[in-house]
Design an enzyme around this catalytic site. Structure first.
Site, mmCIF file in Angstrom:
data_model
loop_
_atom_site.group_PDB
_atom_site.id
_atom_site.type_symbol
_atom_site.label_atom_id
_atom_site.label_comp_id
_atom_site.label_asym_id
_atom_site.label_seq_id
_atom_site.Cartn_x
_atom_site.Cartn_y
_atom_site.Cartn_z
ATOM 1 N N LYS A 72 0.815 -1.223 0.000
ATOM 2 C CA LYS A 72 0.000 0.000 0.000
ATOM 3 C C LYS A 72 0.851 1.277 0.000
ATOM 4 O O LYS A 72 0.503 2.245 -0.681
ATOM 5 C CB LYS A 72 -0.965 0.002 1.190
ATOM 6 C CG LYS A 72 -2.078 -1.039 1.061
ATOM 7 C CD LYS A 72 -3.058 -0.940 2.225
ATOM 8 C CE LYS A 72 -4.208 -1.915 2.036
ATOM 9 N NZ LYS A 72 -5.244 -1.761 3.073
ATOM 10 N N ASP A 108 -10.574 2.862 2.281
ATOM 11 C CA ASP A 108 -10.851 2.220 3.579
ATOM 12 C C ASP A 108 -11.702 3.103 4.501
ATOM 13 O O ASP A 108 -12.651 2.625 5.131
ATOM 14 C CB ASP A 108 -9.547 1.872 4.301
ATOM 15 C CG ASP A 108 -8.919 0.591 3.777
ATOM 16 O OD1 ASP A 108 -9.634 -0.229 3.175
ATOM 17 O OD2 ASP A 108 -7.698 0.424 3.963
#
Ligand code: ATR
Length: 280
Positions: A72, A108
């Protein structure tokens, strides 16, 4: 699923490990349910190869990419542009390929907020929130809670330095809670979110005194293996409202799906599909 043709568009998740990922099931269910000619696969990419993988995305014309551990942060460095959330978090979980220009997003936090509303009808605006943990997921949640107007985002974490960084993402309403303040923070909270990995394994415990939980609390554990963690078990038995991480998983994927396709994701079909895979 209809057979792919020369016109089929490709989306993928990169990670290591990645074979356990539920993302192919979620996205292929969504493509099929809407009759979109897309297919989604899992690609194992070793640590340190994220920039190479993004170059492959450009070369191969992969239309949408999901990013999971351990890539990420490296993908955030290698994208051509970042959304405001991805820039703040220095982490990307979704890449949109705009004709070879790769834009990194982080879905998220928005996925967490959408899940809170969809599953628990909980609006964090004006509410006191406790976030347990300061890893990637906790940081995204702290940022999102601050943005949607939480009255307080209190971060509890084993490593204080990381807690300070996560709390700062929530802005003026963010604060760090030290060991002495944990009980008071839990007691005064409306929403308690466990975003640590504690509670995942069979040895997992609850990172605070569970007798503090009561019916006015809303408790979310963002893991979904197991579906009922020790924290959720304690919350249920003490009359608190609770939810596991399935809804956040689905909603963060649904936002990625819409970014790639421009179409609203079939959240109900996606939830049903993962529900059939996740049983305690
Ligand atoms: P992710 O990016 O998936 O959210 P992560 O970055 O590995 O995960 O973060 C895991 C979180 O769980 C961290 O907040 C970690 O605490 P530290 O910042 O102190 O490392 C927390 N965590 C993991 N194991 C823990 C344990 N046994 N006790 C307390 N906290 C734990």
């Amino acid at each position: 699923m209809a057979s792919p043709t020369g016109a089929t568009r490709l989306a993928a998740v990169i990670g290591d490990p990645v074979r356990h990922s539920l993302s192919p099931l979620l996205h292929n269910t969504a493509f099929e349910s809407l009759g979109l000619d897309w297919v989604y696969v899992a690609l194992e990419v070793a640590s340190g190869r994220a920039a190479d993988a993004l170059e492959a995305v450009r070369t191969l014309g992969i239309a949408g990419l999901s990013v999971t551990m351990p890539h990420k942060e490296a993908v955030a460095d290698a994208c051509d542009a970042l959304s405001p959330d991805a820039r703040r978090l220095r982490a990307v979980n979704c890449v949109v390929n705009e004709d070879g220009h790769l834009v990194g997003h982080n879905t998220d936090g928005a996925g967490f907020i959408a899940a809170l509303e969809a599953e628990l009808d909980f609006d964090p605006a004006g509410r006191r929130c406790v976030v347990l943990g300061a890893g990637g997921a906790a940081r995204a949640i702290a940022l999102a809670l601050g943005r949607v107007g939480a009255a307080e985002v209190a971060v509890i974490n084993r490593t204080m330095e990381r807690a300070t960084e996560a709390a700062a993402l929530a802005g003026a309403v963010g604060r760090v809670v030290d060991a002495d303040g944990v009980d008071a923070a839990i007691d005064g909270a409306d929403l308690i979110v466990n975003a640590t990995s504690v509670g995942m394994g069979p040895e997992g415990g609850v990172p605070f005194e569970v007798t503090l939980l009561r019916s006015g609390h809303t408790v979310v554990d963002i893991v979904y293996r197991p579906l009922v963690t020790p924290l959720l078990d304690a919350a249920r038995s003490r009359g608190a409202r609770s939810a596991n991480g399935v809804s956040m998983l689905v909603h963060q994927a649904a936002i990625a799906f819409s970014l790639w396709t421009g179409v609203e994701a079939p959240v109900t079909a996606m939830t049903r599909a993962v529900g059939s895979m996740l049983v305690d």
